[in-house]
Design an enzyme around this catalytic site. Structure first.
Site, PDB file in Angstrom:
ATOM      1  N   LYS A  56       0.713  -1.089  -0.182  1.00 27.49           N
ATOM      2  CA  LYS A  56      -0.196   0.141  -0.186  1.00 27.49           C
ATOM      3  C   LYS A  56       0.714   1.367  -0.055  1.00 27.49           C
ATOM      4  O   LYS A  56       0.731   2.247  -0.870  1.00 27.49           O
ATOM      5  CB  LYS A  56      -0.950   0.112   1.165  1.00 27.49           C
ATOM      6  CG  LYS A  56      -1.965  -1.036   1.163  1.00 27.49           C
ATOM      7  CD  LYS A  56      -3.003  -1.083   2.227  1.00 27.49           C
ATOM      8  CE  LYS A  56      -4.018  -2.345   2.036  1.00 27.49           C
ATOM      9  NZ  LYS A  56      -4.537  -2.729   3.453  1.00 27.49           N
ATOM     10  N   GLN A  78      -5.402  -1.190   9.584  1.00 24.56           N
ATOM     11  CA  GLN A  78      -5.118  -2.662   8.932  1.00 24.56           C
ATOM     12  C   GLN A  78      -5.413  -3.645   9.919  1.00 24.56           C
ATOM     13  O   GLN A  78      -5.272  -3.683  10.952  1.00 24.56           O
ATOM     14  CB  GLN A  78      -3.422  -2.752   8.684  1.00 24.56           C
ATOM     15  CG  GLN A  78      -2.986  -3.908   8.201  1.00 24.56           C
ATOM     16  CD  GLN A  78      -3.613  -3.888   6.784  1.00 24.56           C
ATOM     17  OE1 GLN A  78      -3.478  -2.970   5.939  1.00 24.56           O
ATOM     18  NE2 GLN A  78      -4.048  -5.078   6.345  1.00 24.56           N
ATOM     19  N   ASP A  81     -11.473   2.357   3.451  1.00 24.71           N
ATOM     20  CA  ASP A  81     -11.662   0.911   3.182  1.00 24.71           C
ATOM     21  C   ASP A  81     -13.433   0.496   3.511  1.00 24.71           C
ATOM     22  O   ASP A  81     -13.608  -0.647   3.116  1.00 24.71           O
ATOM     23  CB  ASP A  81     -10.816   0.162   4.691  1.00 24.71           C
ATOM     24  CG  ASP A  81      -9.641  -0.316   4.210  1.00 24.71           C
ATOM     25  OD1 ASP A  81      -9.625  -0.639   3.192  1.00 24.71           O
ATOM     26  OD2 ASP A  81      -9.122  -1.002   5.411  1.00 24.71           O
TER      27      ASP A  81
END
Ligand code: NAD
Length: 248
Positions: A6, A50, A73
């Protein structure tokens, strides 16, 4: 692996990214406070936590602390709720968004197709089921307590494996000409002690039967990161044009 990828891809497209690596024994409130401070920072347009989190953290509570406008997300209940209610303007979770995009590269119209998803998580299975319903597919979601997996999977025009079960999907689980999306990422160790990655699909035995199939690694993973970057650009554009994007 994901975090590194990422960061690398952010750099490639010109997005500045910052990682806050916290210790396992960090207090939950410290994480929530950090999220709140990022929520309030106008220089930052997107924020992700995460996953998976180590044991002991309340994942739902932590995800709810993220501002829905920065939730790139797409895992905040408001964004998942918008997807559920078919209301445009929320952020779509990156992996399901990427899966749909991969499916569309080989099949534009999905109306009436039978889609079977193995895995019912909030991260992958459930949001993907909603996206495929929006495309007018007939959708089945299977999970660890489901029965007759092989028989149900063998009816699928689109088969998505997102269980985290290495090589679960075998040749006889797959209909001739199906589109197979392998979301699973499993770390295994071979007889020589070398670690390697494998998906949830036995690619070698399955791929000749399919219309299209994604490999692991190199399929859904990179597409997920691409969708994360896209969501971040959308968040930045919305922040710059706040008057045009009054969605909350
Ligand atoms: P999860 O553990 O939250 O959910 C797994 C789901 O699969 C559950 O609904 C469970 O009931 C079901 N399941 C587990 N074993 C099963 C079995 N043997 N048969 C049928 N159903 C079974 O996992 P998740 O976060 O949804 O992730 C699933 C997999 O996808 C993992 O391997 C994860 O690493 C991978 N993943 C990949 C990406 C990517 O970008 N490629 C992104 C997210 C997750």
């Amino acid at each position: 692996m994901y975090v590194a990828s990422k960061k690398r891809q952010c750099e490639e497209v010109g997005i500045r990214s910052f990682e806050h690596a916290l210790r396992k024994n960090t207090k939950q409130q410290t994480i929530v406070d950090l999220i709140h401070s990022i929520n309030e920072d106008p220089e930052i347009h997107g924020l992700i936590v995460q996953l998976p989190l180590p044991e002991g953290f309340d994942r739902k509570m932590i995800l709810q602390a993220i501002s829905p406008e920065k939730d790139v997300d797409g895992l905040h209940p408001l964004n998942l709720g918008r997807l559920f209610c078919d209301i445009k303007g929320g952020f779509i979770p990156c992996t399901p968004k990427g899966c749909l995009r991969l499916i569309h590269t080989v099949q534009k119209k999905l109306e009436g197709l039978k889609a079977v998803i193995i895995g019912a998580s909030n991260l992958v299975g459930k949001p993907l089921a909603l996206l495929l319903l929006q495309e007018d597919c007939t959708v089945s979601i299977l999970h660890s307590k489901s029965k007759n997996l092989a028989r149900i999977c063998a009816t699928a025009d689109i088969l998505v494996a997102a269980a985290g079960a290495p090589l679960l999907v075998k040749k006889d689980w797959v209909k001739e000409g199906a589109i197979v999306i392998d979301v699973g990422i499993n770390h295994l160790v071979d007889k020589q002690g070398n670690s390697y990655l494998t998906g949830d699909v036995d690619y070698e035995s399955v791929h000749k039967k399919t219309k299209a199939i994604t490999p692991v690694p190199g399929g859904v993973g990179p597409m997920t990161v691409a969708c994360l970057l896209e969501n971040t650009v959308i968040a930045a554009e919305r922040a710059a044009n706040q008057s045009k994007f009054k969605i909350w």
